[in-house]
Design an enzyme around this catalytic site. Structure first.
Site, PDB file in Angstrom:
ATOM      1  N   GLY A 142      -2.915 -19.515   8.183  1.00 19.07           N
ATOM      2  CA  GLY A 142      -1.592 -18.918   8.011  1.00 19.07           C
ATOM      3  C   GLY A 142      -1.530 -17.425   8.222  1.00 19.07           C
ATOM      4  N   ASP A 153       4.042  -5.565  16.607  1.00 19.02           N
ATOM      5  CA  ASP A 153       4.297  -5.241  15.199  1.00 19.02           C
ATOM      6  C   ASP A 153       3.559  -3.971  14.788  1.00 19.02           C
ATOM      7  OD1 ASP A 153       5.460  -5.989  12.600  1.00 19.02           O
ATOM      8  OD2 ASP A 153       3.361  -6.200  11.992  1.00 19.02           O
ATOM      9  N   GLU A 186       1.393 -15.733  13.305  1.00 16.73           N
ATOM     10  CA  GLU A 186       2.675 -16.380  13.549  1.00 16.73           C
ATOM     11  C   GLU A 186       2.392 -17.724  14.230  1.00 16.73           C
ATOM     12  OE1 GLU A 186       5.646 -15.287  12.637  1.00 16.73           O
ATOM     13  OE2 GLU A 186       4.810 -13.454  11.765  1.00 16.73           O
ATOM     14  N   LEU A 213       0.834  -1.208   0.000  1.00 19.03           N
ATOM     15  CA  LEU A 213       0.000   0.000   0.000  1.00 19.03           C
ATOM     16  C   LEU A 213       0.870   1.259   0.000  1.00 19.03           C
ATOM     17  CD1 LEU A 213      -2.722  -0.974   2.648  1.00 19.03           C
ATOM     18  CD2 LEU A 213      -2.859  -1.143   0.155  1.00 19.03           C
ATOM     19  N   LYS A 227       4.999  -0.176  13.406  1.00 21.42           N
ATOM     20  CA  LYS A 227       4.519   0.503  12.198  1.00 21.42           C
ATOM     21  C   LYS A 227       4.066   1.931  12.489  1.00 21.42           C
ATOM     22  CE  LYS A 227       3.132  -3.790   9.899  1.00 21.42           C
ATOM     23  NZ  LYS A 227       2.006  -4.631   9.413  1.00 21.42           N
TER      24      LYS A 227
END
Length: 817
Positions: free
Chosen positions: A664, A678, A667, A613, A682
């Site tokens: 999937g 995470d 993690e 993106l 960001k």
């Protein structure tokens, strides 16, 4: 009449001599009237000088003499038939006996004077011309050996003799009027009027051809060598160099002054005065059209004609306030250099007259310093001259072309392409004729500089990017596939060529300066791969010092980030989805970005936030245009997006997390996603992009999971605790549903505060309309105030992440162009 001159490599071996014989026979069969000049066998002149120096030092020289005689005898045995072989061997060995007598004499007197040196090196041309003459006679050609010493008359300035053209021209014309056979002429040598052997200096055999061509009013002089004419640059350093079809005498003078060794135009002055064109041709490819050197060349297709260089030089800088407005400083400087026979390669003077710098051969640096300190001792003592600075390990590049007069911006283009590749210009010089722009650079950057300049001015505007890929997992592998698929498009529509130089993963690595196939890189790793070594890989990237280098880090490896600063300092751009560098402690983050800015290279990481993106580019564009951010909020995790898009009343939270893990999206330990770490990285990166000097500790995270879930000893225990805490999660989703809202794990940056946590949002909220595993980011700015700018789409996955990396690479290509 044509005059042909064959250089040392053209008579340096049996195969080469066969090519020479073929060229001579072709001319004779076409009815051409020719005269042929020969240099000594390649390398033999240096051997003669070596033997002379050894003899003067009373050292053994016979081993070199034996090798040289064997080399000449090998030619005789190959070409001359049994009938005449003994006679020819006797003639050639007679010359070698004369040579040995001379060397014996040098041994006795223990010195070698310029006069003796001229006689010594004359054996090179005399022997090579004798050989070819005898071979042609054996093949039935009516030809004569012509010792140029009989016709070219000079003064006694040994090693650089001046020609008496009036007498020489008369003797040449008289000789050719009387002798109709093909004349095979010794190059490089002449004699005084009383018969003492002299040599004609640098380019001597070219000079011989020019003297004969001028005296005989030849239609053309052909210089046969081992390259297909004059090249746009040195083909040993620039793989894409090509032959220049036509070059003017002035351009040839400039190119050869700065290192092009094909011809030495000053030696061709007699031919140019007579307006005789020169052809530079390839003995080993006679069909190649080569280069024509004329008084005036037609306009070239390109802005410049060629690029030449001198590999090793030193720059002497004389500076001081006492030089300003003082007449005669330059005259004194260059007069004393001339008196000591110091050749100056390049001169540059500041317009303020505060400094003069000039380039010299490094072997003269000590001598020049001593001369300067002696001649300017008074000025140094009183401080009018502040000091004499000598910088070594430099090179000079000359960009040459008469077409530069008709085009603006050549200097700007030259300096820009060097700057974008981190090549520092130490000094520059340009004459008012606009025929030559010269730049002095560090020697280590010479090959890189030649290639980027050549590509900029000659490569049809196609820019080659050299890629070094670290990581061949899903993203790296997908990226290579995309690069391969788009190769023809990029060349045709973006003028880009992406060359893969190196690939490494955690096990093996391959580095090949010639390039690695983007389709068959896996086979190369299997066949040629050496054991992976991260440090060695990075050092090889830097040591290659290739132009337009891009290091592509497609890993999540935290250790590799420690090498980023060194890569940037080495003028290697970086593209990466690895968030570690930009989420590191602020001082490290800032230092890397300062280094990229300082070195003029790019550090791009669009995929750090939102994968493919256009988040960071959009943000940077808004800042650059003067907009100001009031609020940033978004769902930055595809995993958390999927979970809360699928979590609704009636479902157990643990069930949704298990489903996400099975597909999937998470993690192996889902807590790595549910912790929000995470997401925190960001939003921290975006905060830094808009100017906040924030660190990870400044991010306020409201935990999504109860403490019992976070501290569970295993993944199975975690899911068990998640089941136990289901009432808490049920209440969240039921309360949101009752208000017609949806749950979103949102990162918010507002008022200098960074917060993460679970919120419920209604239909009017910009983050309400989220589906699947998409990311969504909302920018509220002064311009986008009432209706925020929203970016939405897949925020994870190999395809979209590789696409973002690809876009960053292309962006660097656009910058370099």
């Amino acid at each position: 009449m044509k005059v042909l001159k064959f250089g040392g490599t053209s008579v340096g071996s049996i195969k080469a001599i066969e090519s020479v014989l073929g060229i001579i026979h072709d001319n004779l069969q076409r009815g051409e009237k020719i005269a042929v000049v020969f240099s000594a066998m390649g390398g033999f002149t240096n051997q003669l000088l070596e033997m002379g120096n050894r003899a003067a030092r009373n050292e053994e020289y016979r081993d070199v003499l034996k090798k040289a005689s064997d080399r000449h005898l090998e030619v005789i045995n190959h070409f001359i038939g049994p009938r005449f072989r003994s006679r020819v061997i006797a003639d050639v060995m007679g010359l070698f006996n004369e040579l040995e007598d001379l060397l014996r004499g040098i041994t006795l007197i223990r010195e070698i004077s310029p006069r003796t040196s001229d006689l010594l090196v004359s054996f090179g041309e005399r022997l090579s011309t004798t050989l070819v003459t005898e071979v042609l006679k054996d093949q039935g050609v009516d030809c004569d050996f012509l010792d140029a010493r009989k016709l070219i008359k000079t003064n006694a300035s040994f090693q650089q003799a001046e020609v008496n053209f009036e007498l020489t021209n008369h003797l040449i014309q008289h000789h050719f009027a009387k002798n109709k056979n093909l004349q095979l002429i010794t190059g490089f040598i002449g004699s005084t009027e009383d018969g003492v052997t002299t040599t004609l200096g640098r380019g001597g055999s070219d000079y011989t051809g020019s003297i004969f061509g001028s005296a005989l009013n030849a239609s053309v002089i052909e210089i046969w060598t081992d390259v297909p004419g004059m090249m746009t640059s040195d083909p040993r350093k620039v793989r894409n160099a090509f032959t220049i079809p036509v070059v003017s005498y002035a351009e040839a003078m400039e190119l050869t002054h700065f290192g092009a060794k094909v011809i030495y135009p000053p030696s061709l002055t007699p031919a140019f005065k007579a307006n005789i064109p020169i052809k530079v041709l390839n003995t080993f490819d006679p069909s190649h059209p080569g280069t024509i050197v004329t008084r005036q060349a037609p306009p070239h297709e390109y802005t410049i004609t060629g690029i030449s260089s001198i590999d090793n030089l030193a720059l002497v800088n004389l500076q001081g306030s006492g030089m300003i407005g003082v007449a005669g400083v330059s005259a004194k400087l260059f007069t004393v250099l001339a008196r000591h026979e110091i050749s100056v390669i390049l001169i540059s003077q500041a317009s303020s007259e505060h400094s003069i710098c000039f380039a010299i051969d490094p072997k003269f640096t000590s001598k020049v310093r001593e001369i300067m300190e002696t001649e300017f001792s008074g000025e140094l003592r009183i401080g009018d001259i502040e000091g004499i600075d000598i910088q070594e390990d430099l090179s000079v590049i000359a960009v040459v072309g008469e077409g530069m007069r008709q085009h603006t911006g050549v200097s700007g283009r030259l300096f820009s392409v060097l700057g974008k590749n981190g090549i520092n210009i130490v000094a520059t010089a340009q004459g008012s004729s606009e025929l030559n722009i010269s730049v002095v650079i560090e020697r280590k950057d010479l090959s890189k500089a030649l290639n980027v300049i050549h590509e900029s001015f000659f490569a049809d505007q196609v820019k080659t990017l050299n890629l070094f890929l670290m990581g061949t997992g899903l993203i790296g592998k997908t990226l290579l596939h995309q690069l391969s698929q788009q190769e023809s498009y990029l060349r045709k529509y973006r003028n880009l060529k992406l060359r893969l130089i190196a690939v490494t993963n955690s096990r093996v690595m391959v580095i090949d300066e010639g390039g690695i196939s983007k389709e068959h890189w896996e086979e190369r790793l299997d066949i040629d791969g050496e054991k992976a070594d991260m440090s060695a890989f990075i050092e090889r990237v830097k040591a290659l010092n290739l132009p337009n280098s891009i290091f592509v880090d497609c890993t999540a490896n935290k250790a590799i980030v420690d090498y980023y600063e060194g890569l940037l300092e080495a003028s290697v751009s970086i593209v990466t989805p690895n968030k570690t560098a930009n989420a590191a402690p602020y001082e490290e983050y800032a230092r890397r970005h300062r280094m990229a800015l300082k070195k003029g290279v790019k550090f791009l990481y669009e995929t750090n936030v939102g994968a493919g993106l256009p988040v960071i580019n959009t943000l940077q564009g808004l800042i650059a245009s003067g907009d100001r951010f009031l609020k940033i909020e978004g769902v930055f995790s595809g995993t958390l997006s999927y979970i809360f898009n699928n979590f609704r009343p009636g479902l157990r939270f643990a069930e949704v997390v298990r489903e996400a893990k099975a597909k999937g999206y998470t993690e192996p330990d889902p807590r790595d996603d549910l912790s929000g770490q995470d997401v925190a990285r960001k939003i921290l990166i975006l905060a830094r992009e808009i100017g906040m000097q924030a660190d990870f500790e400044d991010v306020e995270i409201t935990p999504l999971l109860p403490e019992s879930c976070r501290l569970a000893p295993s993944v199975d225990d975690f899911f068990a605790e998640l089941e136990n805490c289901n009432p808490v999660f049920e209440k969240w989703v039921d309360d949101a549903d009752a208000k017609g809202e949806k749950l979103r794990f949102i990162a918010t940056l507002e008022g200098g505060k960074i917060k993460l946590g679970l919120k419920s949002v209604g239909p009017q909220h910009p983050l309400y309309s989220l589906e699947g595993a998409d990311n969504i980011i909302s920018f509220t700015t002064k311009r986008y105030h009432d209706r925020p700018l929203v970016i939405k789409g897949p925020g994870a996955g190999a395809e979209v992440t590789a696409t973002g990396v690809f876009a960053d690479i292309v962006s660097i290509g656009s910058y370099l162009s």
